[in-house]
Design a protein around this motif. Sequence first.
Motif, PDB file in Angstrom:
ATOM      1  N   VAL A   1       0.856  -1.172   0.000  1.00 14.13           N
ATOM      2  CA  VAL A   1       0.000   0.000   0.000  1.00 14.13           C
ATOM      3  C   VAL A   1       0.902   1.235   0.000  1.00 14.13           C
ATOM      4  CG1 VAL A   1      -0.176  -0.023   2.529  1.00 14.13           C
ATOM      5  CG2 VAL A   1      -1.906   1.162   1.187  1.00 14.13           C
ATOM      6  N   ILE A   2       0.540   2.247  -0.793  1.00  7.40           N
ATOM      7  CA  ILE A   2       1.277   3.515  -0.824  1.00  7.40           C
ATOM      8  C   ILE A   2       0.599   4.464   0.155  1.00  7.40           C
ATOM      9  CG2 ILE A   2       2.117   5.417  -2.245  1.00  7.40           C
ATOM     10  CD1 ILE A   2       3.213   2.704  -3.075  1.00  7.40           C
ATOM     11  N   VAL A   3       1.364   4.985   1.095  1.00  4.17           N
ATOM     12  CA  VAL A   3       0.792   5.825   2.148  1.00  4.17           C
ATOM     13  C   VAL A   3       1.595   7.115   2.315  1.00  4.17           C
ATOM     14  CG1 VAL A   3      -0.291   3.974   3.473  1.00  4.17           C
ATOM     15  CG2 VAL A   3       2.113   4.517   3.862  1.00  4.17           C
ATOM     16  N   GLY A   4       0.917   8.122   2.843  1.00  2.00           N
ATOM     17  CA  GLY A   4       1.542   9.390   3.198  1.00  2.00           C
ATOM     18  C   GLY A   4       0.739  10.037   4.298  1.00  2.00           C
ATOM     19  N   SER A   5       1.318  10.995   4.975  1.00  2.00           N
ATOM     20  CA  SER A   5       0.618  11.660   6.075  1.00  2.00           C
ATOM     21  C   SER A   5      -0.278  12.768   5.538  1.00  2.00           C
ATOM     22  CB  SER A   5       1.630  12.254   7.052  1.00  2.00           C
ATOM     23  OG  SER A   5       2.286  13.360   6.460  1.00  2.00           O
TER      24      SER A   5
ATOM     25  N   PHE B   1       0.450  15.361   2.240  1.00  2.00           N
ATOM     26  CA  PHE B   1      -0.464  15.567   1.118  1.00  2.00           C
ATOM     27  C   PHE B   1      -0.930  17.020   1.030  1.00  2.00           C
ATOM     28  CE2 PHE B   1      -1.473  10.865   1.606  1.00  2.00           C
ATOM     29  CZ  PHE B   1      -0.714  10.505   0.506  1.00  2.00           C
ATOM     30  N   ALA B   2      -1.075  17.683   2.178  1.00  2.00           N
ATOM     31  CA  ALA B   2      -1.492  19.089   2.178  1.00  2.00           C
ATOM     32  C   ALA B   2      -0.457  19.964   1.482  1.00  2.00           C
ATOM     33  CB  ALA B   2      -1.715  19.569   3.614  1.00  2.00           C
ATOM     34  N   GLY B   3       0.804  19.589   1.598  1.00  2.00           N
ATOM     35  CA  GLY B   3       1.862  20.399   1.001  1.00  2.00           C
ATOM     36  C   GLY B   3       2.276  19.972  -0.390  1.00  2.00           C
ATOM     37  N   HIS B   4       2.017  18.712  -0.763  1.00  2.00           N
ATOM     38  CA  HIS B   4       2.533  18.201  -2.035  1.00  2.00           C
ATOM     39  C   HIS B   4       1.464  17.607  -2.948  1.00  2.00           C
ATOM     40  CE1 HIS B   4       5.889  18.107   0.852  1.00  2.00           C
ATOM     41  NE2 HIS B   4       6.659  18.385  -0.186  1.00  2.00           N
ATOM     42  N   GLY B   5       0.253  17.461  -2.463  1.00  2.00           N
ATOM     43  CA  GLY B   5      -0.788  16.860  -3.268  1.00  2.00           C
ATOM     44  C   GLY B   5      -0.673  15.339  -3.305  1.00  2.00           C
ATOM     45  N   GLU B   6      -1.673  14.708  -3.930  1.00  2.00           N
ATOM     46  CA  GLU B   6      -1.698  13.254  -4.011  1.00  2.00           C
ATOM     47  C   GLU B   6      -1.375  12.782  -5.429  1.00  2.00           C
ATOM     48  OE1 GLU B   6      -5.265  11.458  -2.644  1.00  2.00           O
ATOM     49  OE2 GLU B   6      -5.294  12.525  -0.718  1.00  2.00           O
TER      50      GLU B   6
ATOM     51  N   CYS C   1      10.139  10.064  -1.783  1.00  2.00           N
ATOM     52  CA  CYS C   1       9.820   8.657  -1.550  1.00  2.00           C
ATOM     53  C   CYS C   1      10.771   8.054  -0.524  1.00  2.00           C
ATOM     54  CB  CYS C   1       9.900   7.864  -2.852  1.00  2.00           C
ATOM     55  SG  CYS C   1       8.656   8.351  -4.078  1.00  2.00           S
ATOM     56  N   ILE C   2      10.200   7.350   0.426  1.00  2.00           N
ATOM     57  CA  ILE C   2      10.970   6.695   1.489  1.00  2.00           C
ATOM     58  C   ILE C   2      11.043   5.216   1.137  1.00  2.00           C
ATOM     59  CG2 ILE C   2      11.139   6.296   3.970  1.00  2.00           C
ATOM     60  CD1 ILE C   2       9.060   8.628   4.268  1.00  2.00           C
ATOM     61  N   ARG C   3      12.255   4.691   0.941  1.00  2.00           N
ATOM     62  CA  ARG C   3      12.440   3.323   0.451  1.00  2.00           C
ATOM     63  C   ARG C   3      12.926   2.387   1.567  1.00  2.00           C
ATOM     64  NH1 ARG C   3      13.508   3.247  -5.085  1.00  2.00           N
ATOM     65  NH2 ARG C   3      13.265   0.976  -4.902  1.00  2.00           N
ATOM     66  N   PHE C   4      12.580   1.119   1.401  1.00  2.00           N
ATOM     67  CA  PHE C   4      13.043   0.066   2.319  1.00  2.00           C
ATOM     68  C   PHE C   4      14.108  -0.759   1.616  1.00  2.00           C
ATOM     69  CE2 PHE C   4      12.570  -4.461   3.601  1.00  2.00           C
ATOM     70  CZ  PHE C   4      13.030  -4.340   4.903  1.00  2.00           C
ATOM     71  N   ARG C   5      15.275  -0.896   2.262  1.00  2.00           N
ATOM     72  CA  ARG C   5      16.355  -1.690   1.701  1.00  2.00           C
ATOM     73  C   ARG C   5      16.233  -3.134   2.159  1.00  2.00           C
ATOM     74  NH1 ARG C   5      20.513  -0.011   4.293  1.00  2.00           N
ATOM     75  NH2 ARG C   5      20.808   1.888   3.099  1.00  2.00           N
ATOM     76  N   SER C   6      16.196  -4.057   1.217  1.00  2.00           N
ATOM     77  CA  SER C   6      16.044  -5.468   1.527  1.00  2.00           C
ATOM     78  C   SER C   6      17.276  -5.998   2.257  1.00  2.00           C
ATOM     79  CB  SER C   6      15.830  -6.261   0.247  1.00  2.00           C
ATOM     80  OG  SER C   6      15.969  -7.651   0.476  1.00  2.00           O
ATOM     81  N   PRO C   7      17.087  -6.713   3.367  1.00  2.00           N
ATOM     82  CA  PRO C   7      18.236  -7.308   4.058  1.00  2.00           C
ATOM     83  C   PRO C   7      18.864  -8.451   3.269  1.00  2.00           C
ATOM     84  CG  PRO C   7      16.188  -8.038   5.063  1.00  2.00           C
ATOM     85  CD  PRO C   7      15.820  -6.983   4.064  1.00  2.00           C
TER      86      PRO C   7
ATOM     87  N   ILE D   1       4.956   8.725   8.731  1.00  2.00           N
ATOM     88  CA  ILE D   1       4.024   9.366   9.658  1.00  2.00           C
ATOM     89  C   ILE D   1       4.483  10.787   9.987  1.00  2.00           C
ATOM     90  CG2 ILE D   1       3.128   9.290  12.026  1.00  2.00           C
ATOM     91  CD1 ILE D   1       3.100   6.233  11.789  1.00  2.00           C
ATOM     92  N   SER D   2       5.794  10.995  10.012  1.00  2.00           N
ATOM     93  CA  SER D   2       6.351  12.317  10.325  1.00  2.00           C
ATOM     94  C   SER D   2       6.222  13.296   9.165  1.00  2.00           C
ATOM     95  CB  SER D   2       7.828  12.191  10.711  1.00  2.00           C
ATOM     96  OG  SER D   2       7.975  11.425  11.889  1.00  2.00           O
ATOM     97  N   GLY D   3       5.705  12.836   8.025  1.00  2.00           N
ATOM     98  CA  GLY D   3       5.483  13.726   6.899  1.00  2.00           C
ATOM     99  C   GLY D   3       6.670  13.916   5.988  1.00  2.00           C
ATOM    100  N   LEU D   4       7.630  12.968   6.030  1.00  2.00           N
ATOM    101  CA  LEU D   4       8.851  13.125   5.248  1.00  2.00           C
ATOM    102  C   LEU D   4       8.732  12.578   3.826  1.00  2.00           C
ATOM    103  CD1 LEU D   4      11.513  12.218   7.971  1.00  2.00           C
ATOM    104  CD2 LEU D   4      10.675  14.473   7.258  1.00  2.00           C
ATOM    105  N   GLY D   5       7.612  11.969   3.487  1.00  2.00           N
ATOM    106  CA  GLY D   5       7.439  11.477   2.132  1.00  2.00           C
ATOM    107  C   GLY D   5       6.446  10.341   2.053  1.00  2.00           C
ATOM    108  N   LEU D   6       6.328   9.770   0.853  1.00  2.00           N
ATOM    109  CA  LEU D   6       5.473   8.615   0.634  1.00  2.00           C
ATOM    110  C   LEU D   6       6.264   7.335   0.881  1.00  2.00           C
ATOM    111  CD1 LEU D   6       3.704   9.631  -2.704  1.00  2.00           C
ATOM    112  CD2 LEU D   6       2.958  10.075  -0.356  1.00  2.00           C
TER     113      LEU D   6
END
Length: 331
Positions: free
Chosen positions: A188-192, A196-201, A213-219, A257-262
């Motif tokens: 699921v793609i999520v944002g705070s 969204f108020a500052g950057h739109g959807e 975009c906030i990415r997860f690095r695979s272990p 959640i802190s609003g740093l990106g999707l």
Amino acid sequence: MHMPTISSQASNGPNGPNGPSGPPTTESLSGMVAFVRAAESGSFVAAGRALGLSASAVGKSVMRLEAKLGVQLLNRTTRRIGLTHEGARFFARCKRMLADLEEAENELFHSTSSPRGRLRISAPSLGTRLLLPLVPEFRRRYPDIELDIDFSDRVVDVTQEGYDAVIRTGRLADSQLLARPLAQYGPVIVGSPAYFAGHGEPATPGDLEGHACIRFRSPTSGRPEPWRFAREDHTFAIDPHATLTFNDMEAVLAACISGLGLACVPDFVAKSAIEGGMLRAVLGAHMRTEGVFQILWPPSRHEAPRLRAFIDHVASRLGGLPSHEVRFRAA
């Protein structure tokens, strides 16, 4: 697991204490108990603590068993003990035999109506979000079950490492384990709301180029995991530019959640934050459920009641999938 008490007296049947044939003696059974406990814990001290004996008594019991069998079962070092090749094979047989003995005791004492004993489960690290909410009710229903859950992404050997069951996702290695599906999940793609108020959807996956975009690095691979989307009858992946990358999914969620990106996270990871209004899901029409959590366990003629209780409890609470059980083989 409840196990018979280790006796300090050697058995002197017709073949002698080290006889190569004949039925198992009390000494042999005691040695098996000591051997299994030592192999599981990797320490004579820990095994002795579990059995109420000294480390020396456990070590001597295992040595007598090795002498009787004429083979070394454990490698000893100053810090740890481990299974030899022969010991690993013997360990699996001993575990099954002792489990059968325990089940026989349970039947004799009518304990099937009140499951008891220690239950070792291995689950992925993100499994905390699935399993921990289920633990309080399970403890209330089965107070005599000692639940020991190892949350780790390491792939364990269920039999050799002494686990009763494992919970896993994705493509599983060829195995003779039994399996039962527990729950489906998908990305699921999520944002705070603040983001969204500052950057739109974004309206389409292509719009992600204009977003943080906030990415997860695979272990496993050491690379950021791609974001997967659905298009008609097939799926595709994109690699959006990362403004932040973490090797921990909880850190990805916190930054989002802190609003740093999707962020692209499993739906069950974001569930509580979405329900609490801290995150909002977007691009839902472009997403597809693609994974299944399964619980796997070794087949046994006498399945421990505590394991059955855990499987049924977790499956019913995570639910929605058919309750069939299969002997798993990878395609």
